[in-house]
Design a protein around this motif. Structure first.
Motif, PDB file in Angstrom:
ATOM      1  N   GLY A 193       0.787  -1.228   0.000  1.00  0.00           N
ATOM      2  CA  GLY A 193       0.000   0.000   0.000  1.00  0.00           C
ATOM      3  C   GLY A 193       0.813   1.267   0.000  1.00  0.00           C
ATOM      4  O   GLY A 193       0.249   2.372   0.003  1.00  0.00           O
ATOM      5  N   VAL A 194       2.144   1.154  -0.031  1.00  0.00           N
ATOM      6  CA  VAL A 194       3.021   2.331  -0.005  1.00  0.00           C
ATOM      7  C   VAL A 194       3.404   2.693  -1.432  1.00  0.00           C
ATOM      8  O   VAL A 194       3.797   1.823  -2.225  1.00  0.00           O
ATOM      9  CB  VAL A 194       4.283   2.054   0.824  1.00  0.00           C
ATOM     10  N   THR A 195       3.249   3.980  -1.775  1.00  0.00           N
ATOM     11  CA  THR A 195       3.707   4.471  -3.074  1.00  0.00           C
ATOM     12  C   THR A 195       5.114   5.020  -2.908  1.00  0.00           C
ATOM     13  O   THR A 195       5.339   5.971  -2.155  1.00  0.00           O
ATOM     14  CB  THR A 195       2.776   5.560  -3.624  1.00  0.00           C
ATOM     15  N   ARG A 196       6.063   4.404  -3.604  1.00  0.00           N
ATOM     16  CA  ARG A 196       7.455   4.817  -3.535  1.00  0.00           C
ATOM     17  C   ARG A 196       7.781   5.650  -4.765  1.00  0.00           C
ATOM     18  O   ARG A 196       7.341   5.326  -5.870  1.00  0.00           O
ATOM     19  CB  ARG A 196       8.375   3.598  -3.421  1.00  0.00           C
ATOM     20  N   THR A 197       8.537   6.704  -4.569  1.00  0.00           N
ATOM     21  CA  THR A 197       8.824   7.628  -5.666  1.00  0.00           C
ATOM     22  C   THR A 197      10.321   7.815  -5.838  1.00  0.00           C
ATOM     23  O   THR A 197      11.103   7.648  -4.904  1.00  0.00           O
ATOM     24  CB  THR A 197       8.182   9.003  -5.412  1.00  0.00           C
ATOM     25  N   SER A 198      10.689   8.172  -7.059  1.00  0.00           N
ATOM     26  CA  SER A 198      12.062   8.540  -7.385  1.00  0.00           C
ATOM     27  C   SER A 198      11.981   9.709  -8.355  1.00  0.00           C
ATOM     28  O   SER A 198      11.351   9.598  -9.415  1.00  0.00           O
ATOM     29  CB  SER A 198      12.809   7.366  -8.019  1.00  0.00           C
TER      30      SER A 198
END
Length: 717
Positions: free
Chosen positions: A168-173
């Motif tokens: 459920g975690v949105t990880r960004t770069s």
């Protein structure tokens, strides 16, 4: 500046700060299977490749700065295509790339300089991708399902990459440049350097998990200053070794710089992460051994390790985590797979040796510093740790500290040799569990003697006598059940049926380190360890040549682990074989020279031949904490330095210098509340010791007689 580090069979460089690190190639690009920008065990950048006119620039040289802060690549253009731009021959444009990591972000400056007499338009294209794979996926784990890679989005002068995980975690770069691209497409951004004759142009890049408005010169300079100040502070902590040998000094500096690189400043204090790329996270066993290796030079690291491990001590039973009240953490992870409990390593306790090592380190720290106030603060954790040790021992019919994993997802073998094939019987058969490893009994013996000594200092004579008696009983059991008179050596383990795994392995060298064996048996162990079956000319094999499962290219069954060789050397020195420590230090140094002074986690256990080089192990961590700490343990073993912080006393016992080194100076050595310099000089066949500058009158004793082995060798106030 030193040449770039060798990573396995290829050539890469590594940069790290805190929980963020990068592994990239010699040109500064990220493209290989195990390369990337990683943060909290997640790969935030899996492709970051700069092309000039559709191809890779020509590499002139590249290196990491001596303090491990900056990577610099020096490149030039290949001949440019005449289509779309003026044609240009090779070697007119100098391209300098500078990269570093700080505050969870990768920073880069790219400077292009035109040394031609015509104006140049230099097209630069950046291939960009983030797969957001968990570190265990990068290492080869196959998942039944993954989350969703979201479409890339333009974000100012850059690109925003996102992944919605199954947790459920949105990880960004977010990759941000200092100016707008001239063109963009799926997975790439294009820029142009405009270069009049003699001119230069700069482009700045930042990569992190949060977007910024714009990268630029001031942000780059400010972050670079913070990164350098931070690493300098770590490098200046503790004492320093300097010698008459420039090459030996280079090894010491590189090892110190690698420890500074791997050390993260946590809330509980400094903590050495185990190694890059696979183990850049807090490990229990690795950190304790690294702290023991460097304790005589820097007690702050040991204090930070003890505080962190005490804070994360297990308080409940979990078969999935191999946890039980009192156990000390083996490993912690922060990635998606750990969060989803696809594997137990989010906070895992499946190391049988970490708990006794924790108590060992606490006693060693107190002896080194005299800091009983800190011991009082962690005393409940020490009591709980010894309680767990004794609970397991009481359940073993022979009184040993054994292990068996709680669930199939845990580690099958839970000592430092934790590969599945590392423990076996003489004929190669796998033993039945639970398994009691020989070195673990040594650690438990030292832990019991340590808690007894600390109890005595706290005024609890009854507890001290109890723990001393328990330690004595364990020593007798080890001598009775682990010794093989036929082989003149201790077996590697006793299996669940009480049968000895009568295998010649390096593990009994750790028994020497804690002073458990009786004198006559210790001498026989020393002779075997220094025989050609173990000693290769580069260090000691983990398994003697000729044993079942011996393979010099294996992970634990015949390879060379520098930390293991150093512990064995320190153990032999404890029993009066300081000459063996001198030989092994020299061999470790010569191996280090071949590895550009950065010794890997392990390398292959082939025997040394004339003009041959040590053979690299292809997937070893580099740098790795206890490999970087090993030269300092070897140096202490040679110099014979013993410090009693309770009495402000330093003892030097039968010091010897490495072959080819005529003097060593130990600067700023802390003894109690004072600091002093120690100078060791060779004079004919003797080593003379003198003190240099000092801010007080710490007592320094030199002894021609070796200290006794075992706890009786401790200095008393």
């Amino acid at each position: 500046m030193e040449s770039s580090a060798r990573q396995g069979l290829g050539t890469t460089h590594v940069l790290k700060d805190g929980d963020t690190f990068v592994v990239a190639d010699r040109e500064g690009n990220i493209s290989g299977e195990s390369q990337g920008l990683f943060h909290h065990d997640t790969r935030l950048l899996s492709c970051y490749a700069m092309q000039i006119d559709g191809g890779t620039p020509l590499l002139l040289s590249s290196s990491v700065s001596r303090d491990n802060v900056f990577f610099r690549a020096h490149l030039t253009n290949r001949p440019l295509s005449p289509l779309g731009y003026p044609s240009m021959p090779q070697g007119l444009v100098y391209i300098a790339r500078t990269q570093f990591v700080t505050d969870s972000r990768l920073h880069e400056r790219i400077v292009c300089s035109n040394f031609g007499d015509q104006p140049i338009v230099l097209p630069a294209r950046f291939e960009l991708a983030a797969d957001f794979r968990d570190m265990f996926e990068v290492r080869g784990s196959i998942r039944a399902a993954r989350g969703e890679l979201l479409p890339a989005e333009a974000a100012g002068n850059g690109l925003l990459l996102r992944y919605r995980g199954l947790d459920g975690v949105t990880r960004t770069s977010c990759v941000t440049f200092s100016r707008a691209p001239t063109a963009a497409g799926p997975g790439f951004l294009q820029f142009a350097f405009y270069l009049p004759p003699g001119a230069r142009d700069e482009l700045y890049v930042e990569v992190g998990d949060e977007p910024i408005a714009e990268a630029g010169r001031e942000r780059f300079r400010s972050a670079a200053a913070r990164a350098r100040l931070r690493i300098r502070a770590r490098n200046r902590r503790g004492s320093r070794l300097r010698s008459s040998s420039p090459l030996f000094n280079a090894w010491m500096r590189r090892s110190q710089a690698d420890l500074a690189l791997l050390t993260s400043d946590l809330e509980t204090g400094p903590y050495p992460y185990a190694g890059i790329p696979w183990f850049s996270t807090p490990f229990g066993r690795d950190a304790v051994i690294t702290a023991l290796q460097t304790l005589w030079l820097d007690a702050a690291l040991a204090r930070g390790v003890l505080a962190f491990l005490a804070k994360h001590q297990a308080r409940e039973v979990s078969t999935f985590q191999d946890a039980a009240p009192g156990k000390i953490m083996h490993e912690t992870r922060k990635g998606e797979m750990a969060a989803l409990r696809e594997l137990p390593f989010g906070l895992y306790y499946g190391g049988v040796d970490t708990t006794p090592l924790f108590v060992m380190l606490a006693h060693a720290y107190a002896t080194r510093t005299g800091d009983m106030d800190f011991i009082e603060r962690i005393w409940p954790a020490l009591v709980a740790a010894v309680g767990w040790i004794e609970q397991v021992r009481d359940a073993n019919r022979l009184g040993f500290l054994d292990y068996a994993r709680g669930e199939h997802s845990g580690l099958a073998n839970q000592g430092w040799k934790d590969s599945e094939d590392s423990v076996f019987h003489r004929d190669g058969r796998a033993p039945v569990g639970p398994i009691a490893l020989v070195e673990v009994q040594g650690y438990a013996f030292a832990a019991l003697r340590g808690i007894a000594a600390l109890s005595r200092r706290r005024g609890d004579a009854a507890a001290s006598e109890h723990w001393d008696a328990r330690a004595g009983a364990l020593r007798e059991a080890v001598e009775r059940h682990f010794w093989s008179e036929e082989r003149g050596y201790y077996g590697i383990a006793v299996d669940g049926n009480g049968v000895l795994c009568d295998v010649l392995a390096s593990n009994p060298g750790h028994l020497l380190y804690v002073g458990l064996p009786q004198e006559s048996r210790a001498e026989r162990v020393c002779e075997q360890l220094m025989s050609p079956r173990f000693r290769t000319g580069w260090g000691l094999r983990t398994l003697a040549q000729g044993e079942a499962r011996f393979n010099p290219m294996s992970y634990h069954n015949g390879s060379i682990w520098p930390h293991d060789s150093a512990i064995c050397a320190a153990g032999m020195a404890r029993y009066g074989r300081r000459d063996a420590a001198v030989v092994l230090l020299r061999e470790a140094f010569e191996a280090a020279v071949h590895f550009d002074y950065r010794v890997p986690e392990l390398f292959c256990g082939f025997s040394r031949a004339q003009d041959a080089n040590p053979v690299a192990y292809p997937v070893a961590c580099l740098p790795q904490a206890w490999a970087a700490g090993s030269p300092f343990m070897l140096a202490q073993a040679c110099l014979g330095i013993v410090i009693d912080g309770h009495a402000d006393r330093l003892q030097v016992v039968q010091p010897q210098l490495p072959i080819g080194v005529d003097d060593i100076k130990v600067r700023g050595l802390r003894v109690g509340e004072r600091t002093l310099d120690l100078i060791f000089r060779r004079s004919d066949d003797q080593v003379l010791v003198s003190t240099g500058e000092s801010d007080g009158d710490a007592e320094v004793l030199q002894s021609a007689d070796r200290a006794q082995h075992g706890a009786e060798a401790e200095l008393k106030p």
